[in-house]
Design an enzyme around this catalytic site. Structure first.
Site, short mmCIF file in Angstrom:
data_model
loop_
_atom_site.label_atom_id
_atom_site.label_comp_id
_atom_site.label_asym_id
_atom_site.label_seq_id
_atom_site.Cartn_x
_atom_site.Cartn_y
_atom_site.Cartn_z
N GLY A 174 -21.91 -4.04 -13.59
CA GLY A 174 -23.09 -4.17 -14.59
C GLY A 174 -24.11 -3.38 -14.49
O GLY A 174 -25.08 -3.34 -15.28
N HIS A 175 -24.17 -2.38 -13.07
CA HIS A 175 -25.41 -1.49 -12.90
C HIS A 175 -25.02 -0.24 -12.81
O HIS A 175 -24.65 0.22 -11.52
CB HIS A 175 -25.86 -2.14 -11.65
CG HIS A 175 -27.38 -1.76 -11.48
ND1 HIS A 175 -27.98 -0.46 -11.05
CD2 HIS A 175 -28.43 -2.10 -12.07
CE1 HIS A 175 -29.03 -0.69 -10.91
NE2 HIS A 175 -29.44 -1.44 -11.48
N PHE A 176 -24.30 0.47 -13.53
CA PHE A 176 -24.32 0.50 -15.07
C PHE A 176 -22.95 0.78 -15.41
O PHE A 176 -22.37 1.80 -14.79
CB PHE A 176 -25.38 1.49 -15.81
CG PHE A 176 -26.77 1.04 -15.45
CD1 PHE A 176 -27.20 -0.02 -15.95
CD2 PHE A 176 -27.42 1.66 -14.47
CE1 PHE A 176 -28.45 -0.57 -15.78
CE2 PHE A 176 -28.73 1.25 -14.27
CZ PHE A 176 -29.42 0.15 -14.67
#
EC number: 4.2.1.59
Length: 157
Positions: free
Chosen positions: A57-59
Site C-alpha cells: 500500500g505504500h506505494f
C-alpha cells in the site's frame, strides 16, 4: 549501569535480537547489529525487501519504506543495544517515549541496505536519548533523536 551489570557484545544476530526485543514479523525491523560499543553506540542493519507487507500500500506503483518505520528501526536498534548489555537473567522492556528532530532526506526502496547508526547523547536514570542517522550506500536518508525508558520485566507487569 556499572560494568558489573553489563555484558560485552560487539555484534548481535537475529537470534540475539529475538531474545531481547518483543517485536516479531512484520514489525521486527532490524536484521542485525554491528559495531556495538556497550549501550553507547552501534549500527543496526535492515535489509529492505519487496516482500514486506507495507509495500503493498505504500506505494503499489513505486514502493517506498514509510518514514515512521525507519524511525521505528532506529528506536529498535537503540533499545536492543540497551537490553543486550544487561546481564542474563535481568530481562528488561524498552518503552519508546519521544521522537525529536526527525528529517527524511531520500526515499528508501526495496533492495536497499539501511544502516542505522545510533549514539547515546543523554541518560538520566532509566531514560536514554539517542541521536540516530539512517544511511543507504553512504548517503544520509533520515535522522532523528529518540528517547526510551528501560524497565525491568517485573516493573512492566
Amino acid at each position: 549501569m556499572s560494568d558489573a551489570n553489563q555484558t560485552k557484545l560487539e555484534a548481535a544476530d537475529i537470534q540475539d535480537l529475538l531474545a531481547v526485543l518483543p517485536h516479531r514479523y512484520p514489525f521486527l525491523l532490524i536484521d542485525r547489529i554491528v559495531d556495538i560499543d556497550g549501550d553507547v553506540s552501534a549500527t543496526g542493519i535492515k535489509n529492505v525487501t519487496i516482500n514486506e507487507p507495507h509495500f503493498t500500500g505504500h506505494f503499489p506503483e513505486k514502493p517506498i519504506m514509510p518514514g515512521v518505520l525507519i524511525v521505528e528501526a532506529m528506536a529498535q536498534t537503540a533499545g536492543a543495544i540497551s537490553l543486550l548489555q544487561r546481564k542474563t537473567g535481568r530481562p528488561g522492556v524498552v518503552y519508546f517515549m519521544t521522537i525529536d528532530n526527525a528529517k527524511f532526506r531520500r526515499p528508501v526502496i526495496p533492495g536497499d541496505r539501511l544502516l542505522l547508526h545510533v549514539k547515546k547523547i543523554k541518560q538520566r536514570a532509566n531514560i536514554s536519548k539517542y541521536e540516530c542517522i539512517a544511511e543507504v550506500d553512504g548517503v544520509k536518508v533520515a535522522e532523528a533523536e529518540v528517547a526510551a525508558m528501560i524497565s525491568t520485566a517485573e516493573e512492566s507487569q
